[in-house]
Design a protein around this motif. Structure first.
Motif, PDB file in Angstrom:
ATOM      1  N   LEU A  60       0.835  -1.206   0.000  1.00  0.00           N
ATOM      2  CA  LEU A  60       0.000   0.000   0.000  1.00  0.00           C
ATOM      3  C   LEU A  60       0.862   1.246   0.000  1.00  0.00           C
ATOM      4  O   LEU A  60       0.544   2.247  -0.650  1.00  0.00           O
ATOM      5  CB  LEU A  60      -0.887   0.041   1.246  1.00  0.00           C
ATOM      6  CG  LEU A  60      -2.293  -0.536   1.232  1.00  0.00           C
ATOM      7  CD1 LEU A  60      -2.959  -0.236   2.573  1.00  0.00           C
ATOM      8  CD2 LEU A  60      -3.132   0.036   0.094  1.00  0.00           C
ATOM      9  N   SER A  61       1.937   1.188   0.754  1.00  0.00           N
ATOM     10  CA  SER A  61       2.739   2.375   1.014  1.00  0.00           C
ATOM     11  C   SER A  61       3.643   2.771  -0.141  1.00  0.00           C
ATOM     12  O   SER A  61       3.809   3.959  -0.438  1.00  0.00           O
ATOM     13  CB  SER A  61       3.590   2.153   2.271  1.00  0.00           C
ATOM     14  OG  SER A  61       4.466   3.229   2.490  1.00  0.00           O
ATOM     15  N   ASP A  85       0.909   6.811   7.754  1.00  0.00           N
ATOM     16  CA  ASP A  85      -0.463   6.340   7.571  1.00  0.00           C
ATOM     17  C   ASP A  85      -0.633   5.638   6.218  1.00  0.00           C
ATOM     18  O   ASP A  85      -1.255   6.169   5.303  1.00  0.00           O
ATOM     19  CB  ASP A  85      -1.436   7.523   7.681  1.00  0.00           C
ATOM     20  CG  ASP A  85      -2.888   7.093   7.843  1.00  0.00           C
ATOM     21  OD1 ASP A  85      -3.147   5.877   7.896  1.00  0.00           O
ATOM     22  OD2 ASP A  85      -3.762   7.978   7.930  1.00  0.00           O
ATOM     23  N   PRO A  86      -0.110   4.411   6.089  1.00  0.00           N
ATOM     24  CA  PRO A  86      -0.207   3.698   4.805  1.00  0.00           C
ATOM     25  C   PRO A  86      -1.653   3.439   4.363  1.00  0.00           C
ATOM     26  O   PRO A  86      -1.910   3.267   3.169  1.00  0.00           O
ATOM     27  CB  PRO A  86       0.518   2.374   5.078  1.00  0.00           C
ATOM     28  CG  PRO A  86       1.350   2.614   6.285  1.00  0.00           C
ATOM     29  CD  PRO A  86       0.635   3.640   7.089  1.00  0.00           C
ATOM     30  N   TYR A  87      -2.568   3.402   5.317  1.00  0.00           N
ATOM     31  CA  TYR A  87      -3.962   3.061   5.013  1.00  0.00           C
ATOM     32  C   TYR A  87      -4.834   4.291   4.746  1.00  0.00           C
ATOM     33  O   TYR A  87      -6.051   4.173   4.655  1.00  0.00           O
ATOM     34  CB  TYR A  87      -4.576   2.273   6.181  1.00  0.00           C
ATOM     35  CG  TYR A  87      -3.959   0.920   6.422  1.00  0.00           C
ATOM     36  CD1 TYR A  87      -4.583  -0.246   5.991  1.00  0.00           C
ATOM     37  CD2 TYR A  87      -2.747   0.783   7.104  1.00  0.00           C
ATOM     38  CE1 TYR A  87      -4.031  -1.499   6.224  1.00  0.00           C
ATOM     39  CE2 TYR A  87      -2.179  -0.461   7.337  1.00  0.00           C
ATOM     40  CZ  TYR A  87      -2.839  -1.595   6.897  1.00  0.00           C
ATOM     41  OH  TYR A  87      -2.280  -2.831   7.128  1.00  0.00           O
ATOM     42  N   ALA A 134      -3.532   7.801  17.290  1.00  0.00           N
ATOM     43  CA  ALA A 134      -2.650   8.013  16.133  1.00  0.00           C
ATOM     44  C   ALA A 134      -3.054   7.021  15.048  1.00  0.00           C
ATOM     45  O   ALA A 134      -3.643   5.983  15.342  1.00  0.00           O
ATOM     46  CB  ALA A 134      -1.186   7.799  16.528  1.00  0.00           C
ATOM     47  N   PRO A 135      -2.736   7.345  13.775  1.00  0.00           N
ATOM     48  CA  PRO A 135      -3.076   6.404  12.705  1.00  0.00           C
ATOM     49  C   PRO A 135      -2.404   5.049  12.919  1.00  0.00           C
ATOM     50  O   PRO A 135      -1.184   4.973  13.087  1.00  0.00           O
ATOM     51  CB  PRO A 135      -2.529   7.090  11.447  1.00  0.00           C
ATOM     52  CG  PRO A 135      -2.497   8.546  11.790  1.00  0.00           C
ATOM     53  CD  PRO A 135      -2.138   8.587  13.249  1.00  0.00           C
ATOM     54  N   ILE A 136      -3.214   3.996  12.952  1.00  0.00           N
ATOM     55  CA  ILE A 136      -2.716   2.632  13.104  1.00  0.00           C
ATOM     56  C   ILE A 136      -3.628   1.707  12.318  1.00  0.00           C
ATOM     57  O   ILE A 136      -4.844   1.685  12.564  1.00  0.00           O
ATOM     58  CB  ILE A 136      -2.628   2.224  14.596  1.00  0.00           C
ATOM     59  CG1 ILE A 136      -2.256   0.743  14.759  1.00  0.00           C
ATOM     60  CG2 ILE A 136      -3.899   2.533  15.343  1.00  0.00           C
ATOM     61  CD1 ILE A 136      -0.850   0.415  14.402  1.00  0.00           C
ATOM     62  N   LEU A 137      -3.073   1.030  11.321  1.00  0.00           N
ATOM     63  CA  LEU A 137      -3.862   0.166  10.444  1.00  0.00           C
ATOM     64  C   LEU A 137      -5.028   0.961   9.863  1.00  0.00           C
ATOM     65  O   LEU A 137      -4.863   2.120   9.509  1.00  0.00           O
ATOM     66  CB  LEU A 137      -4.298  -1.093  11.197  1.00  0.00           C
ATOM     67  CG  LEU A 137      -3.149  -1.893  11.856  1.00  0.00           C
ATOM     68  CD1 LEU A 137      -3.696  -3.056  12.660  1.00  0.00           C
ATOM     69  CD2 LEU A 137      -2.151  -2.370  10.812  1.00  0.00           C
ATOM     70  N   SER A 138      -6.207   0.338   9.787  1.00  0.00           N
ATOM     71  CA  SER A 138      -7.364   1.047   9.222  1.00  0.00           C
ATOM     72  C   SER A 138      -8.265   1.624  10.308  1.00  0.00           C
ATOM     73  O   SER A 138      -9.427   1.957  10.070  1.00  0.00           O
ATOM     74  CB  SER A 138      -8.175   0.103   8.330  1.00  0.00           C
ATOM     75  OG  SER A 138      -8.577  -1.049   9.045  1.00  0.00           O
ATOM     76  N   ASP A 139      -7.742   1.751  11.535  1.00  0.00           N
ATOM     77  CA  ASP A 139      -8.549   2.193  12.668  1.00  0.00           C
ATOM     78  C   ASP A 139      -8.891   3.683  12.590  1.00  0.00           C
ATOM     79  O   ASP A 139      -8.129   4.489  12.046  1.00  0.00           O
ATOM     80  CB  ASP A 139      -7.814   1.912  13.979  1.00  0.00           C
ATOM     81  CG  ASP A 139      -7.750   0.424  14.286  1.00  0.00           C
ATOM     82  OD1 ASP A 139      -8.212  -0.382  13.455  1.00  0.00           O
ATOM     83  OD2 ASP A 139      -7.229   0.068  15.359  1.00  0.00           O
ATOM     84  N   ALA A 140     -10.027   4.014  13.172  1.00  0.00           N
ATOM     85  CA  ALA A 140     -10.520   5.394  13.170  1.00  0.00           C
ATOM     86  C   ALA A 140      -9.776   6.239  14.200  1.00  0.00           C
ATOM     87  O   ALA A 140      -9.524   5.802  15.325  1.00  0.00           O
ATOM     88  CB  ALA A 140     -12.011   5.423  13.458  1.00  0.00           C
TER      89      ALA A 140
END
Length: 292
Positions: free
Chosen positions: A21-22, A69-71, A193-199
């Motif tokens: 993704l990144s 934030d790759p996602y 903080a941005p982590i995986l696809s989490d909000a």
């Protein structure tokens, strides 16, 4: 939940997904994967919580990729796709004999918005393709009546969110919680903080989550699930005083199952064998499971 042997290929599969993704730079991808494999070999310990190991692993990969934030694009698409399903969900709730239960069932279906692992959607668009089938399946484990009684008598509830896309449906659930118990004080906690696809807080603001809740907090740090050692004091105090905890998704189960917090209701899809076995549930079901 302690890390299980089958967590290892799952972690590496997700890391491969986020490196692709990144970047298309194969040298950077290779460096990230080598970092992950080396660190996982060092960290793997069956006495340690799976979410704790996953947090350290993903942080090292993000740092190697130089990508915070790759996602990012997938999260935006997830919220957009989920928003297109709101008219359908509102129709289901309007015609339901129990709007709160229907909103919970829809919010659980949103939990499939998880990328790079088995039992997930490969693209946000898949949510639209599977929604009707999953809704028709209903709940594979249903502690709703017991949960409903707790909600009815609660003064304070704290809800921990999971993925983007899913959070669009969580907003509807929050509205129905407040309609069911108008005196309820509802606090929602998103990732710090941005982590995986989490909000994150930014995602919550974009969907105007505060329209349906009383307080919005974050977990205060980068973590898969919840890092209780770094939880902000205000969140810790709210958690300690809450009459009920609602936790969305598998990573929150992995974290909270290591604690004595309760009563706690997990609203999730059992997307892997490790989680299903730990919760004593079948795999690939929608579940409301209450621990008192």
């Amino acid at each position: 939940m302690k890390i299980q042997t089958e967590c290892l290929p799952c972690l590496l599969k997700r890391i491969l997904f986020e490196t692709e993704l990144s970047t298309t730079d194969q040298k950077r991808q290779t460096k990230a994967l080598r970092t992950a494999c080396s660190l996982l070999a060092e960290l793997y310990d069956p006495t340690v919580c799976s979410a704790t190991i996953a947090t350290q692993l993903h942080k090292a990969v993000y740092d190697t990729l130089q990508d915070k934030d790759p996602y990012k694009e997938l999260k935006h698409s997830s919220n957009s796709i989920a928003t297109t399903l709101l008219p359908k969900i509102e129709g289901l709730i309007k015609n339901s004999p129990d709007p709160l239960k229907t909103s919970m069932q829809c919010a659980i279906i949103g939990n499939i918005m998880d990328f790079g692992i088995d039992g997930h959607t490969s693209q946000p668009q898949m949510l639209k393709e599977v929604f009707d089938r999953l809704y028709a399946e209903g709940l594979g484990h249903d502690d709703y009546e017991r949960l409903r009684n707790l909600i009815q008598h609660a003064s304070t509830i704290i809800l921990f969110t999971d993925n983007c896309g899913e959070i669009v449906f969580d907003k509807v659930l929050c509205r129905e919680l407040k309609r069911f118990n108008p005196t309820l004080h509802l606090t929602v906690v998103v990732k710090g903080a941005p982590i995986l696809s989490d909000a994150t807080e930014k995602d919550a603001q974009e969907i105007k989550l505060l329209e349906t809740i009383d307080t919005l907090f974050t977990t205060g740090c980068y973590a898969v699930g919840v890092d209780f050692q770094q939880l902000p004091v205000a969140v810790k105090n709210t958690l300690d005083q809450a009459d009920l905890i609602i936790a969305k998704g598998m990573a929150n189960y992995e974290s909270f199952s290591e604690t004595t917090y309760g009563p706690i209701a997990y609203l999730l899809r059992t997307k892997c064998n490790a989680i299903a076995r730990s919760m004593d549930l079948p795999r690939n079901i929608s579940a409301i499971k209450l621990y008192e």
